[in-house]
Scaffold this motif. Structure first.
Motif, mmCIF file in Angstrom:
data_model
loop_
_atom_site.group_PDB
_atom_site.id
_atom_site.type_symbol
_atom_site.label_atom_id
_atom_site.label_comp_id
_atom_site.label_asym_id
_atom_site.label_seq_id
_atom_site.Cartn_x
_atom_site.Cartn_y
_atom_site.Cartn_z
ATOM 1 N N LYS A 108 0.831 -1.213 0.000
ATOM 2 C CA LYS A 108 0.000 0.000 0.000
ATOM 3 C C LYS A 108 0.862 1.260 0.000
ATOM 4 O O LYS A 108 0.624 2.210 -0.766
ATOM 5 C CB LYS A 108 -0.936 0.008 1.205
ATOM 6 N N SER A 109 1.872 1.275 0.854
ATOM 7 C CA SER A 109 2.724 2.463 0.919
ATOM 8 C C SER A 109 3.533 2.636 -0.367
ATOM 9 O O SER A 109 3.725 3.761 -0.838
ATOM 10 C CB SER A 109 3.658 2.392 2.129
ATOM 11 N N THR A 110 3.966 1.542 -0.963
ATOM 12 C CA THR A 110 4.705 1.620 -2.230
ATOM 13 C C THR A 110 3.803 2.178 -3.329
ATOM 14 O O THR A 110 4.231 3.020 -4.136
ATOM 15 C CB THR A 110 5.242 0.233 -2.639
ATOM 16 N N GLN A 111 2.561 1.734 -3.378
ATOM 17 C CA GLN A 111 1.624 2.239 -4.382
ATOM 18 C C GLN A 111 1.346 3.732 -4.172
ATOM 19 O O GLN A 111 1.242 4.498 -5.131
ATOM 20 C CB GLN A 111 0.325 1.437 -4.346
ATOM 21 N N MET A 112 1.216 4.157 -2.932
ATOM 22 C CA MET A 112 0.972 5.581 -2.657
ATOM 23 C C MET A 112 2.187 6.421 -3.097
ATOM 24 O O MET A 112 2.012 7.496 -3.687
ATOM 25 C CB MET A 112 0.688 5.798 -1.181
ATOM 26 N N ARG A 114 4.302 5.665 -5.474
ATOM 27 C CA ARG A 114 4.325 5.645 -6.945
ATOM 28 C C ARG A 114 3.326 6.643 -7.504
ATOM 29 O O ARG A 114 3.621 7.331 -8.485
ATOM 30 C CB ARG A 114 3.970 4.236 -7.457
ATOM 31 N N LYS A 115 2.154 6.708 -6.877
ATOM 32 C CA LYS A 115 1.133 7.648 -7.377
ATOM 33 C C LYS A 115 1.612 9.088 -7.201
ATOM 34 O O LYS A 115 1.318 9.947 -8.025
ATOM 35 C CB LYS A 115 -0.185 7.446 -6.626
ATOM 36 N N LEU A 116 2.327 9.365 -6.130
ATOM 37 C CA LEU A 116 2.827 10.719 -5.889
ATOM 38 C C LEU A 116 3.874 11.128 -6.922
ATOM 39 O O LEU A 116 3.936 12.282 -7.341
ATOM 40 C CB LEU A 116 3.416 10.844 -4.489
ATOM 41 N N TYR A 117 4.705 10.199 -7.337
ATOM 42 C CA TYR A 117 5.790 10.522 -8.283
ATOM 43 C C TYR A 117 5.384 10.354 -9.737
ATOM 44 O O TYR A 117 6.124 10.766 -10.615
ATOM 45 C CB TYR A 117 7.029 9.665 -7.990
ATOM 46 N N ILE A 118 4.265 9.789 -9.997
ATOM 47 C CA ILE A 118 3.865 9.610 -11.397
ATOM 48 C C ILE A 118 2.907 10.662 -11.832
ATOM 49 O O ILE A 118 2.285 11.443 -11.458
ATOM 50 C CB ILE A 118 3.245 8.211 -11.624
#
Length: 118
Positions: A108-112, A114-118
């Motif tokens: 979950k934290s990795t996905q969050m 990724r969403k911030l940097y993409i």
């Protein structure tokens, strides 16, 4: 009166041990010493046969008791092993659940991120 058993005689040691447990007259009869006491030959053989049968029956009683004790001890050991296995399975299950939870949180934290940097 002491009964002497010649070790060179050919006798069945198992029968001698069983007969010895029943008494001296039976041991002498098995070892080939004849009947018990000073009675007639026929009567002594009959008494020693009874003694031998009683000794054999007594041997079965002790055998049965030993088997019951052995069975109980084996069952207790098996139950203890099963209990240890259950405890081990519970520990492994809780460790697995904790690892699943940790990895889920990490995903979950990795996905969050990724969403911030993409």
């Amino acid at each position: 009166m002491s009964e002497h058993i010649d070790p060179s005689d050919s006798i069945d040691m198992n029968n001698l041990a069983i007969a010895a447990a029943a008494g001296g007259a039976a041991a002498a009869a098995v070892a080939g010493g004849g009947g018990g006491g000073g009675g007639g030959g026929g009567e002594g053989v009959e008494v020693s046969s009874r003694d031998r049968l009683a000794a054999i029956a007594q041997g079965f009683d002790s055998f049965e008791a030993e088997m019951k004790i052995g069975t109980r001890q084996r069952r207790e050991r098996e139950e203890f092993k099963l209990s240890e296995l259950r405890d081990g399975m519970k520990r492994l299950d809780s460790a697995l659940l904790a690892e699943i939870k940790r990895r889920t949180e990490m995903n979950k934290s990795t996905q969050m991120v990724r969403k911030l940097y993409i």
